[in-house]
Design an enzyme around this catalytic site. Structure first.
Site, PDB file in Angstrom:
ATOM      1  N   ASN A  32       0.866  -1.183   0.000  1.00  0.00           N
ATOM      2  CA  ASN A  32       0.000   0.000   0.000  1.00  0.00           C
ATOM      3  C   ASN A  32       0.902   1.232   0.000  1.00  0.00           C
ATOM      4  O   ASN A  32       0.803   2.101   0.867  1.00  0.00           O
ATOM      5  CB  ASN A  32      -0.958   0.005   1.188  1.00  0.00           C
ATOM      6  N   HIS A  37       7.191   5.506   1.521  1.00  0.00           N
ATOM      7  CA  HIS A  37       7.903   4.316   1.052  1.00  0.00           C
ATOM      8  C   HIS A  37       8.792   4.662  -0.155  1.00  0.00           C
ATOM      9  O   HIS A  37       9.931   4.225  -0.246  1.00  0.00           O
ATOM     10  CB  HIS A  37       6.902   3.248   0.581  1.00  0.00           C
ATOM     11  N   GLN A  61       3.838  -9.914  13.021  1.00  0.00           N
ATOM     12  CA  GLN A  61       3.887  -8.639  13.736  1.00  0.00           C
ATOM     13  C   GLN A  61       2.504  -8.076  14.075  1.00  0.00           C
ATOM     14  O   GLN A  61       2.390  -6.980  14.598  1.00  0.00           O
ATOM     15  CB  GLN A  61       4.740  -7.631  12.978  1.00  0.00           C
ATOM     16  N   GLY A 149      12.387   3.897   7.678  1.00  0.00           N
ATOM     17  CA  GLY A 149      11.877   5.236   7.983  1.00  0.00           C
ATOM     18  C   GLY A 149      11.969   5.592   9.462  1.00  0.00           C
ATOM     19  O   GLY A 149      11.658   4.764  10.320  1.00  0.00           O
ATOM     20  N   LYS A 151       9.993   7.447  10.828  1.00  0.00           N
ATOM     21  CA  LYS A 151       8.622   7.539  11.339  1.00  0.00           C
ATOM     22  C   LYS A 151       8.371   6.429  12.361  1.00  0.00           C
ATOM     23  O   LYS A 151       7.711   6.650  13.374  1.00  0.00           O
ATOM     24  CB  LYS A 151       7.621   7.424  10.198  1.00  0.00           C
ATOM     25  N   LEU A 186       2.707  10.388   6.536  1.00  0.00           N
ATOM     26  CA  LEU A 186       2.072   9.414   5.640  1.00  0.00           C
ATOM     27  C   LEU A 186       2.165   8.017   6.256  1.00  0.00           C
ATOM     28  O   LEU A 186       3.171   7.669   6.870  1.00  0.00           O
ATOM     29  CB  LEU A 186       2.754   9.418   4.268  1.00  0.00           C
ATOM     30  N   SER A 187       1.098   7.266   6.117  1.00  0.00           N
ATOM     31  CA  SER A 187       1.062   5.903   6.644  1.00  0.00           C
ATOM     32  C   SER A 187       0.029   5.108   5.860  1.00  0.00           C
ATOM     33  O   SER A 187      -1.022   5.645   5.473  1.00  0.00           O
ATOM     34  CB  SER A 187       0.649   5.945   8.123  1.00  0.00           C
TER      35      SER A 187
HETATM   36  P1  AMP Z   1       5.487  -0.353   6.361  1.00  0.00           P
HETATM   37  O1  AMP Z   1       5.014  -0.664   4.978  1.00  0.00           O
HETATM   38  O2  AMP Z   1       4.525   0.432   7.171  1.00  0.00           O
HETATM   39  O3  AMP Z   1       6.036  -1.566   7.065  1.00  0.00           O
HETATM   40  O4  AMP Z   1       6.746   0.613   6.187  1.00  0.00           O
HETATM   41  C1  AMP Z   1       7.839   0.243   5.401  1.00  0.00           C
HETATM   42  C2  AMP Z   1       8.941   1.252   5.588  1.00  0.00           C
HETATM   43  O5  AMP Z   1       8.497   2.542   5.197  1.00  0.00           O
HETATM   44  C3  AMP Z   1       9.410   1.384   7.057  1.00  0.00           C
HETATM   45  O6  AMP Z   1      10.824   1.521   7.072  1.00  0.00           O
HETATM   46  C4  AMP Z   1       8.724   2.650   7.502  1.00  0.00           C
HETATM   47  O7  AMP Z   1       9.376   3.305   8.563  1.00  0.00           O
HETATM   48  C5  AMP Z   1       8.782   3.483   6.223  1.00  0.00           C
HETATM   49  N1  AMP Z   1       7.775   4.552   6.237  1.00  0.00           N
HETATM   50  C6  AMP Z   1       6.464   4.437   6.518  1.00  0.00           C
HETATM   51  N2  AMP Z   1       5.867   5.653   6.498  1.00  0.00           N
HETATM   52  C7  AMP Z   1       6.829   6.551   6.210  1.00  0.00           C
HETATM   53  C8  AMP Z   1       6.849   7.960   6.043  1.00  0.00           C
HETATM   54  N3  AMP Z   1       5.752   8.707   6.185  1.00  0.00           N
HETATM   55  N4  AMP Z   1       8.031   8.554   5.740  1.00  0.00           N
HETATM   56  C9  AMP Z   1       9.161   7.816   5.577  1.00  0.00           C
HETATM   57  N5  AMP Z   1       9.211   6.476   5.717  1.00  0.00           N
HETATM   58  C10 AMP Z   1       8.057   5.846   6.026  1.00  0.00           C
END
Ligand code: AMP
Length: 280
Positions: A32, A37, A61, A149, A151, A186-187
């Site tokens: 997503n 990312h 997780q 990240g 974040k 962003l998330s």
């Molecule tokens: P996730 O898909 O949530 O597991 O995140 C994958 C990677 O993207 C992880 O290293 C997160 O820390 C990074 N990430 C998620 N959101 C952000 C953001 N807003 N800015 C920078 N990196 C992000």
């Protein structure tokens, strides 16, 4: 972009790249994909000759009552975005078995005490699950560098510790948090926010920023945590934690010149949001 979904194909391809002397970077994600990312992919691109992104929603997780089943799965759009950002390889394991084989070997891989505070306290076992998947991806890939990240500050800290121990040659790169214009980090989970919540959510970051100003006047962590918590609650956030810590996730002393981090997790409706701000 080459797309692989089995461990065998992936390992063969990575070995081929290594035999050609490529510098390999790894960007693990759960898909997503958003600009946060993609900023990691861009950083990886600048620092290596081949970028591998992984998309794997890691069941280990997620807690029992969490959103594993409903986590947004947007593979086609993700592939388009990665292609546009010149990602070289996407590894999207088609099942858990393509990542975890000798699962028993990982029993001792624990996040430890710093995995049980903050987000680890409200999500027991979460960081053990994160470390297990990241360990397996490192083990499969043996990349030169990997980008994560800021974040997810606690996650990044724990991954750095794990990498130091098991993959000492691997460089972990910390990437800045990408935000919407209104400040909201962003998330992938922001897509859960309904029309009302999406308007309130940006206040989270604003209230944290205001809290840091408050601390500069009060010079008192406890008082400022109360101030921030009250402000969040007034705006309909349910507060999981608000905490000031060092970059090593230790307790902060008030007049220290050390780098300080304000970390927080809240719930807005059914959506959990996390954020953190580093300051001096
Ligand atoms: P996730 O898909 O949530 O597991 O995140 C994958 C990677 O993207 C992880 O290293 C997160 O820390 C990074 N990430 C998620 N959101 C952000 C953001 N807003 N800015 C920078 N990196 C992000």
């Amino acid at each position: 972009m080459i797309i692989l979904d089995t461990k065998e194909d992936y390992k063969n391809h990575v070995n081929l790249l290594k035999s050609k002397g490529e510098i390999i970077s790894l960007v693990p994600t759960m898909g997503n994909l958003h600009d946060g990312h993609l900023s990691l992919v861009e950083i990886a691109k600048k620092k290596s000759s081949k970028v591998i992104t992984t998309i794997f929603i890691n069941p280990l997780q997620f807690g029992k009552n969490e959103d594993f089943a409903s986590y947004p799965r947007t593979m086609d759009q993700d592939i388009d975005k990665l292609k546009k950002h010149n990602c070289d390889i996407l590894f999207a394991p088609k099942s858990k078995n393509e990542v975890f084989n000798k699962f028993d070997d990982l029993k001792n891989l624990k996040a430890g005490p710093k995995g049980n505070i903050l987000c680890g306290k409200i999500r027991p076992g979460h960081f053990d699950g994160v470390l297990k998947v990241v360990y397996m991806l490192f083990q499969l890939t043996k990349p030169n560098l990997s980008v994560f990240g800021l974040k997810d500050f606690q996650q990044l800290y724990l991954i750095k510790q794990m990498a130091k121990k098991y993959f000492p040659k691997l460089k972990i790169i910390s990437a800045p948090t990408i935000r919407s214009n209104n400040g909201l980090a962003l998330s992938s989970r922001n897509s859960y926010l309904d029309e009302t919540s999406i308007k309130i959510a940006p206040l989270f970051y604003k209230i944290l920023l205001d809290g840091i100003n408050n601390l500069k006047n009060s010079n008192n962590f406890e008082q400022t945590i109360k101030y921030i918590t009250a402000n969040l609650e007034k705006n309909r956030f349910l507060v999981n934690y608000v905490s000031f810590m060092t970059a090593e996730l230790d307790k902060l002393k008030i007049n220290t010149s050390e780098k300080k981090i304000l970390l927080s997790s809240v719930k807005l409706g059914q959506t959990r949001l996390i954020d953190n701000i580093e300051f001096n």
